[in-house]
Scaffold this motif. Sequence first.
Motif, PDB file in Angstrom:
ATOM      1  N   VAL A 129      29.880  69.259  17.313  1.00  0.00           N
ATOM      2  CA  VAL A 129      31.071  69.001  17.247  1.00  0.00           C
ATOM      3  C   VAL A 129      32.352  70.408  17.067  1.00  0.00           C
ATOM      4  O   VAL A 129      33.112  70.519  18.006  1.00  0.00           O
ATOM      5  N   PHE A 130      31.774  71.230  16.403  1.00  0.00           N
ATOM      6  CA  PHE A 130      32.575  72.404  16.239  1.00  0.00           C
ATOM      7  C   PHE A 130      32.655  73.212  17.375  1.00  0.00           C
ATOM      8  O   PHE A 130      33.456  73.828  17.650  1.00  0.00           O
ATOM      9  N   GLY A 131      30.949  73.418  17.711  1.00  0.00           N
ATOM     10  CA  GLY A 131      31.110  74.104  19.186  1.00  0.00           C
ATOM     11  C   GLY A 131      31.857  73.644  20.174  1.00  0.00           C
ATOM     12  O   GLY A 131      32.253  74.249  21.245  1.00  0.00           O
ATOM     13  N   LEU A 132      31.749  72.350  20.379  1.00  0.00           N
ATOM     14  CA  LEU A 132      32.575  71.529  21.463  1.00  0.00           C
ATOM     15  C   LEU A 132      34.212  71.925  21.461  1.00  0.00           C
ATOM     16  O   LEU A 132      34.761  72.266  22.312  1.00  0.00           O
ATOM     17  N   LEU A 133      34.589  71.878  20.072  1.00  0.00           N
ATOM     18  CA  LEU A 133      36.048  72.336  19.839  1.00  0.00           C
ATOM     19  C   LEU A 133      36.232  73.754  20.280  1.00  0.00           C
ATOM     20  O   LEU A 133      37.364  74.012  20.902  1.00  0.00           O
ATOM     21  N   VAL A 134      35.414  74.612  19.657  1.00  0.00           N
ATOM     22  CA  VAL A 134      35.472  76.185  20.138  1.00  0.00           C
ATOM     23  C   VAL A 134      35.550  76.391  21.774  1.00  0.00           C
ATOM     24  O   VAL A 134      36.344  77.062  22.321  1.00  0.00           O
ATOM     25  N   ALA A 135      34.455  75.767  22.493  1.00  0.00           N
ATOM     26  CA  ALA A 135      34.410  75.891  23.747  1.00  0.00           C
ATOM     27  C   ALA A 135      35.810  75.269  24.343  1.00  0.00           C
ATOM     28  O   ALA A 135      35.951  75.939  25.558  1.00  0.00           O
ATOM     29  N   TYR A 136      36.013  74.125  24.020  1.00  0.00           N
ATOM     30  CA  TYR A 136      37.249  73.565  24.706  1.00  0.00           C
ATOM     31  C   TYR A 136      38.690  74.665  24.429  1.00  0.00           C
ATOM     32  O   TYR A 136      39.321  74.841  25.445  1.00  0.00           O
ATOM     33  N   MET A 137      38.431  75.301  23.290  1.00  0.00           N
ATOM     34  CA  MET A 137      39.655  76.217  23.126  1.00  0.00           C
ATOM     35  C   MET A 137      39.481  77.512  23.951  1.00  0.00           C
ATOM     36  O   MET A 137      40.395  77.928  24.418  1.00  0.00           O
ATOM     37  N   LYS A 138      38.174  77.947  24.204  1.00  0.00           N
ATOM     38  CA  LYS A 138      37.874  79.261  24.883  1.00  0.00           C
ATOM     39  C   LYS A 138      38.248  78.812  26.591  1.00  0.00           C
ATOM     40  O   LYS A 138      38.770  79.591  27.351  1.00  0.00           O
ATOM     41  N   GLN A 139      37.738  77.381  26.933  1.00  0.00           N
ATOM     42  CA  GLN A 139      38.186  76.954  28.234  1.00  0.00           C
ATOM     43  C   GLN A 139      39.730  77.106  28.454  1.00  0.00           C
ATOM     44  O   GLN A 139      40.242  77.471  29.369  1.00  0.00           O
ATOM     45  N   LYS A 140      40.522  76.506  27.620  1.00  0.00           N
ATOM     46  CA  LYS A 140      41.877  76.691  27.613  1.00  0.00           C
ATOM     47  C   LYS A 140      42.375  78.190  27.898  1.00  0.00           C
ATOM     48  O   LYS A 140      43.527  78.358  28.427  1.00  0.00           O
ATOM     49  N   GLN A 141      41.824  79.070  27.152  1.00  0.00           N
ATOM     50  CA  GLN A 141      42.103  80.579  26.980  1.00  0.00           C
ATOM     51  C   GLN A 141      41.816  81.017  28.499  1.00  0.00           C
ATOM     52  O   GLN A 141      42.644  81.997  28.800  1.00  0.00           O
ATOM     53  N   SER A 142      40.906  80.879  28.977  1.00  0.00           N
ATOM     54  CA  SER A 142      40.264  81.551  30.058  1.00  0.00           C
ATOM     55  C   SER A 142      40.310  80.565  31.193  1.00  0.00           C
ATOM     56  O   SER A 142      41.173  80.323  32.050  1.00  0.00           O
TER      57      SER A 142
END
Length: 198
Positions: A129-142
């Motif tokens: 779940v934490f990985g999904l959250l961070v991956a979502y933030m990275k996707q928004k960033q790039s």
Amino acid sequence: MKSRGLVRFFFSILAVGALITSIVGFALKWGEYKELFINLEIGEIFSVLLWFVGVGMIFSVISQMGFFVFLTVHRFALEILRSSSLWNWLQLFLILFVAFDLMYVRFLFFGGSGESIIGYAWLPLFLLVFGLLVAYMKQKQSSKKTFISSLFLMVVITALEWFPALRVNEEDWLYLMLFPLMGCNAFQLLMLPKFAEK
């Protein structure tokens, strides 16, 4: 990235690891350390804090090595497979495989008789779940292309870095190592572009 930025990046990750480990370390053993704070035993508090800071820095160096391995493997995989979609499917398989193994293999090795596998499911689930959250933030960033690779770093690479604590399977060490690794990996993933821009 220039050498000055790289050094700043390195020391920032050291600070993240030290801070998270100190907070988690005191929280895990608050029953023992509470008396030190009540009696204001500054020397004892400082020595415990220094130990947590040192351990946190070691965890952050492990995280940085894992991040470097991730970047290298990612680049090689894209070159060898010649297809980003094939590499994404392979990463997705490894993510699910590792998340399942973190639950099932730990249960096989450390589960007692009559103990339920559900007790071993929440840590891998939390990591996912934490990985999904961070991956979502990275996707928004790039861009959307970074989502699966970011999740791969946060689940598979973090699990590999976490292996020493997994082998011991002592609850305090599991938490003490996992949270700094997750924090450092997330920091590196999300902050590297900003340090590179500077």
